[in-house]
Design a protein around this motif. Sequence first.
Motif, PDB file in Angstrom:
ATOM      1  N   LEU A  10       0.830  -1.211   0.000  1.00 38.76           N
ATOM      2  CA  LEU A  10       0.000   0.000   0.000  1.00 38.76           C
ATOM      3  C   LEU A  10       0.860   1.254   0.000  1.00 38.76           C
ATOM      4  O   LEU A  10       0.554   2.235  -0.693  1.00 38.76           O
ATOM      5  CB  LEU A  10      -0.929  -0.002   1.221  1.00 38.76           C
ATOM      6  N   ARG A  11       1.943   1.246   0.778  1.00 39.90           N
ATOM      7  CA  ARG A  11       2.835   2.408   0.809  1.00 39.90           C
ATOM      8  C   ARG A  11       3.484   2.623  -0.559  1.00 39.90           C
ATOM      9  O   ARG A  11       3.617   3.751  -1.030  1.00 39.90           O
ATOM     10  CB  ARG A  11       3.905   2.228   1.878  1.00 39.90           C
ATOM     11  N   ALA A  12       3.910   1.528  -1.188  1.00 41.69           N
ATOM     12  CA  ALA A  12       4.520   1.647  -2.520  1.00 41.69           C
ATOM     13  C   ALA A  12       3.510   2.183  -3.525  1.00 41.69           C
ATOM     14  O   ALA A  12       3.833   3.055  -4.352  1.00 41.69           O
ATOM     15  CB  ALA A  12       5.052   0.285  -2.963  1.00 41.69           C
ATOM     16  N   PHE A  13       2.286   1.685  -3.460  1.00 40.58           N
ATOM     17  CA  PHE A  13       1.258   2.172  -4.389  1.00 40.58           C
ATOM     18  C   PHE A  13       0.934   3.640  -4.142  1.00 40.58           C
ATOM     19  O   PHE A  13       0.843   4.439  -5.080  1.00 40.58           O
ATOM     20  CB  PHE A  13      -0.016   1.328  -4.245  1.00 40.58           C
ATOM     21  N   GLU A  14       0.762   4.032  -2.864  1.00 41.74           N
ATOM     22  CA  GLU A  14       0.394   5.423  -2.561  1.00 41.74           C
ATOM     23  C   GLU A  14       1.467   6.384  -3.052  1.00 41.74           C
ATOM     24  O   GLU A  14       1.163   7.416  -3.663  1.00 41.74           O
ATOM     25  CB  GLU A  14       0.182   5.573  -1.050  1.00 41.74           C
ATOM     26  N   ALA A  15       2.718   6.076  -2.801  1.00 40.03           N
ATOM     27  CA  ALA A  15       3.804   6.959  -3.239  1.00 40.03           C
ATOM     28  C   ALA A  15       3.875   7.023  -4.753  1.00 40.03           C
ATOM     29  O   ALA A  15       4.053   8.097  -5.344  1.00 40.03           O
ATOM     30  CB  ALA A  15       5.130   6.476  -2.656  1.00 40.03           C
ATOM     31  N   THR A  16       3.748   5.867  -5.429  1.00 40.59           N
ATOM     32  CA  THR A  16       3.817   5.840  -6.895  1.00 40.59           C
ATOM     33  C   THR A  16       2.644   6.598  -7.506  1.00 40.59           C
ATOM     34  O   THR A  16       2.814   7.371  -8.470  1.00 40.59           O
ATOM     35  CB  THR A  16       3.816   4.387  -7.393  1.00 40.59           C
ATOM     36  N   LEU A  47      -5.638  -7.441  -5.689  1.00 36.09           N
ATOM     37  CA  LEU A  47      -6.923  -6.792  -5.973  1.00 36.09           C
ATOM     38  C   LEU A  47      -7.578  -7.322  -7.245  1.00 36.09           C
ATOM     39  O   LEU A  47      -8.772  -7.079  -7.475  1.00 36.09           O
ATOM     40  CB  LEU A  47      -6.717  -5.282  -6.104  1.00 36.09           C
ATOM     41  N   GLN A  48      -6.769  -7.959  -8.088  1.00 37.35           N
ATOM     42  CA  GLN A  48      -7.236  -8.454  -9.389  1.00 37.35           C
ATOM     43  C   GLN A  48      -7.731  -7.297 -10.253  1.00 37.35           C
ATOM     44  O   GLN A  48      -8.737  -7.393 -10.955  1.00 37.35           O
ATOM     45  CB  GLN A  48      -8.333  -9.521  -9.209  1.00 37.35           C
ATOM     46  N   HIS A  49      -6.983  -6.194 -10.197  1.00 30.87           N
ATOM     47  CA  HIS A  49      -7.262  -5.012 -11.020  1.00 30.87           C
ATOM     48  C   HIS A  49      -5.939  -4.367 -11.388  1.00 30.87           C
ATOM     49  O   HIS A  49      -5.017  -4.306 -10.559  1.00 30.87           O
ATOM     50  CB  HIS A  49      -8.114  -3.978 -10.281  1.00 30.87           C
ATOM     51  N   ALA A  50      -5.833  -3.891 -12.628  1.00 26.05           N
ATOM     52  CA  ALA A  50      -4.678  -3.087 -13.028  1.00 26.05           C
ATOM     53  C   ALA A  50      -4.845  -1.688 -12.449  1.00 26.05           C
ATOM     54  O   ALA A  50      -5.901  -1.065 -12.603  1.00 26.05           O
ATOM     55  CB  ALA A  50      -4.569  -3.033 -14.539  1.00 26.05           C
ATOM     56  N   LEU A  51      -3.808  -1.200 -11.780  1.00 25.25           N
ATOM     57  CA  LEU A  51      -3.873   0.116 -11.143  1.00 25.25           C
ATOM     58  C   LEU A  51      -3.163   1.184 -11.965  1.00 25.25           C
ATOM     59  O   LEU A  51      -3.472   2.374 -11.824  1.00 25.25           O
ATOM     60  CB  LEU A  51      -3.257   0.047  -9.734  1.00 25.25           C
ATOM     61  N   PHE A  52      -2.220   0.767 -12.816  1.00 26.14           N
ATOM     62  CA  PHE A  52      -1.458   1.720 -13.627  1.00 26.14           C
ATOM     63  C   PHE A  52      -1.458   1.270 -15.093  1.00 26.14           C
ATOM     64  O   PHE A  52      -1.499   0.067 -15.397  1.00 26.14           O
ATOM     65  CB  PHE A  52       0.006   1.815 -13.147  1.00 26.14           C
ATOM     66  N   VAL A  53      -1.392   2.272 -15.969  1.00 31.87           N
ATOM     67  CA  VAL A  53      -1.097   2.047 -17.377  1.00 31.87           C
ATOM     68  C   VAL A  53       0.378   2.377 -17.552  1.00 31.87           C
ATOM     69  O   VAL A  53       0.805   3.509 -17.316  1.00 31.87           O
ATOM     70  CB  VAL A  53      -1.964   2.929 -18.292  1.00 31.87           C
ATOM     71  N   ARG A  54       1.172   1.384 -17.929  1.00 35.32           N
ATOM     72  CA  ARG A  54       2.612   1.565 -18.041  1.00 35.32           C
ATOM     73  C   ARG A  54       2.963   1.929 -19.477  1.00 35.32           C
ATOM     74  O   ARG A  54       2.906   1.081 -20.386  1.00 35.32           O
ATOM     75  CB  ARG A  54       3.327   0.289 -17.591  1.00 35.32           C
ATOM     76  N   LEU A  55       3.299   3.177 -19.699  1.00 33.30           N
ATOM     77  CA  LEU A  55       3.682   3.678 -21.018  1.00 33.30           C
ATOM     78  C   LEU A  55       5.199   3.663 -21.136  1.00 33.30           C
ATOM     79  O   LEU A  55       5.912   3.282 -20.206  1.00 33.30           O
ATOM     80  CB  LEU A  55       3.114   5.084 -21.220  1.00 33.30           C
ATOM     81  N   ARG A  57       7.606   6.076 -21.352  1.00 32.69           N
ATOM     82  CA  ARG A  57       8.401   6.957 -20.494  1.00 32.69           C
ATOM     83  C   ARG A  57       7.631   7.450 -19.256  1.00 32.69           C
ATOM     84  O   ARG A  57       8.148   8.272 -18.513  1.00 32.69           O
ATOM     85  CB  ARG A  57       8.892   8.169 -21.296  1.00 32.69           C
ATOM     86  N   ARG A  58       6.439   6.980 -19.063  1.00 33.91           N
ATOM     87  CA  ARG A  58       5.647   7.461 -17.932  1.00 33.91           C
ATOM     88  C   ARG A  58       4.593   6.407 -17.578  1.00 33.91           C
ATOM     89  O   ARG A  58       4.396   5.420 -18.325  1.00 33.91           O
ATOM     90  CB  ARG A  58       4.978   8.806 -18.252  1.00 33.91           C
ATOM     91  N   ILE A  59       3.922   6.657 -16.458  1.00 32.25           N
ATOM     92  CA  ILE A  59       2.812   5.799 -16.044  1.00 32.25           C
ATOM     93  C   ILE A  59       1.605   6.679 -15.739  1.00 32.25           C
ATOM     94  O   ILE A  59       1.734   7.869 -15.400  1.00 32.25           O
ATOM     95  CB  ILE A  59       3.174   4.959 -14.802  1.00 32.25           C
ATOM     96  N   GLU A  60       0.435   6.065 -15.869  1.00 33.08           N
ATOM     97  CA  GLU A  60      -0.808   6.747 -15.533  1.00 33.08           C
ATOM     98  C   GLU A  60      -1.677   5.815 -14.706  1.00 33.08           C
ATOM     99  O   GLU A  60      -1.578   4.588 -14.827  1.00 33.08           O
ATOM    100  CB  GLU A  60      -1.568   7.153 -16.808  1.00 33.08           C
ATOM    101  N   LEU A  61      -2.490   6.400 -13.876  1.00 32.71           N
ATOM    102  CA  LEU A  61      -3.439   5.611 -13.104  1.00 32.71           C
ATOM    103  C   LEU A  61      -4.610   5.188 -13.987  1.00 32.71           C
ATOM    104  O   LEU A  61      -5.115   5.979 -14.799  1.00 32.71           O
ATOM    105  CB  LEU A  61      -3.976   6.411 -11.919  1.00 32.71           C
ATOM    106  N   THR A  62      -5.037   3.946 -13.843  1.00 34.98           N
ATOM    107  CA  THR A  62      -6.269   3.518 -14.489  1.00 34.98           C
ATOM    108  C   THR A  62      -7.446   4.126 -13.722  1.00 34.98           C
ATOM    109  O   THR A  62      -7.278   4.624 -12.596  1.00 34.98           O
ATOM    110  CB  THR A  62      -6.388   1.988 -14.465  1.00 34.98           C
ATOM    111  N   PRO A  63      -8.652   4.113 -14.269  1.00 31.96           N
ATOM    112  CA  PRO A  63      -9.811   4.609 -13.493  1.00 31.96           C
ATOM    113  C   PRO A  63      -9.946   3.896 -12.151  1.00 31.96           C
ATOM    114  O   PRO A  63     -10.247   4.524 -11.133  1.00 31.96           O
ATOM    115  CB  PRO A  63     -11.000   4.318 -14.414  1.00 31.96           C
ATOM    116  N   GLN A  64      -9.734   2.558 -12.161  1.00 30.62           N
ATOM    117  CA  GLN A  64      -9.793   1.826 -10.897  1.00 30.62           C
ATOM    118  C   GLN A  64      -8.660   2.265  -9.957  1.00 30.62           C
ATOM    119  O   GLN A  64      -8.839   2.377  -8.744  1.00 30.62           O
ATOM    120  CB  GLN A  64      -9.705   0.315 -11.148  1.00 30.62           C
TER     121      GLN A  64
END
Length: 312
Positions: A10-16, A47-55, A57-64
């Motif tokens: 959770l800490r890794a996800f929150e910071a990212t 969670l069985q959900h993707a949390l990031f879209v990995r591009l 040179r960058r990442i984005e959060l998915t809606p979930q």
Amino acid sequence: MNKLPPLTALRAFEATARLLSFTAAAEELHVTQSAVSRQVRALEAHLQHALFVRLTRRIELTPQGQSYYQDVRQAFDQICEAGNRLNRRRTRASLSLAVLPGVAALWLMPRLETFWRDNKHIDVRIVVATDAADFRPGQIDMAIQVGVLPGTRSKGLPLGRRMAVDWHGLRADPLFPDALVALCHDRLWRRHPVRSIDDLSRHALIHTAIRPQAWHDWLSEHGARLASNQARIECSQYAMALQAAMNGEGIALAPSVLADSFDPERRLRRLFDGPTPSAGQYYLLTPADRYDAAPVRRFREWLLGQAQASSA
């Protein structure tokens, strides 16, 4: 609890999610980028959900991921605030005080602001009570009571009150004398002057529930009796009895210290020769094992000073 993800994940996800960078999150958490990435992937698997879209040179959060981040951020904020509250409570002191209703309403509460002004770190819990003080653990720290100390004899109006459930280990600091004074409003006195005890028969006598025998005892002390057909008004507390007297409804009998607090401008006429002492007085009762506790000692010093000024 078994469904909770690991706190490290959770800490890794929150910071990212907050920094939108595995590298920046790794620097903040003092771990490697690959460790952060593994923690996030483990969380996604949990969670069985993707949390990031990995591009590239960058990442984005998915809606979930965005929705989950808001919830996690709020939960982390609540955990931080819980710690802050715990620390604030640790730096504050508190005490509980049992007080008779009349003393609380007429004498103590108007003065408490001066204590709080100089002792903002001490919380005072006021408990209004008419029963004998009960100092069992978890009950109260101090009590203001009126009565006679065990083993003492004194002359004056009887009280018939028990101040404490158990006197073992209690210390009593005297506050002020207990003396009753008869009062009425000037306009009532002008209609029917009260110059002798016999003149009381022309007025309603105001009785107070906390001391129901007061008028009987007071009249006996003055060599008179309470007539069976005497007009009477019943009040539950001294504040009500004194207000009834102020309204011109009858003659009240109240402790002089409370009458002075209620009527500092002396709009009520004090009758006869002034206050009639009772057999007891007002005390501050404190268990010996709490007597020297810092907040208790500070409040006692303030209270005794207020009582001395009030008696003067």
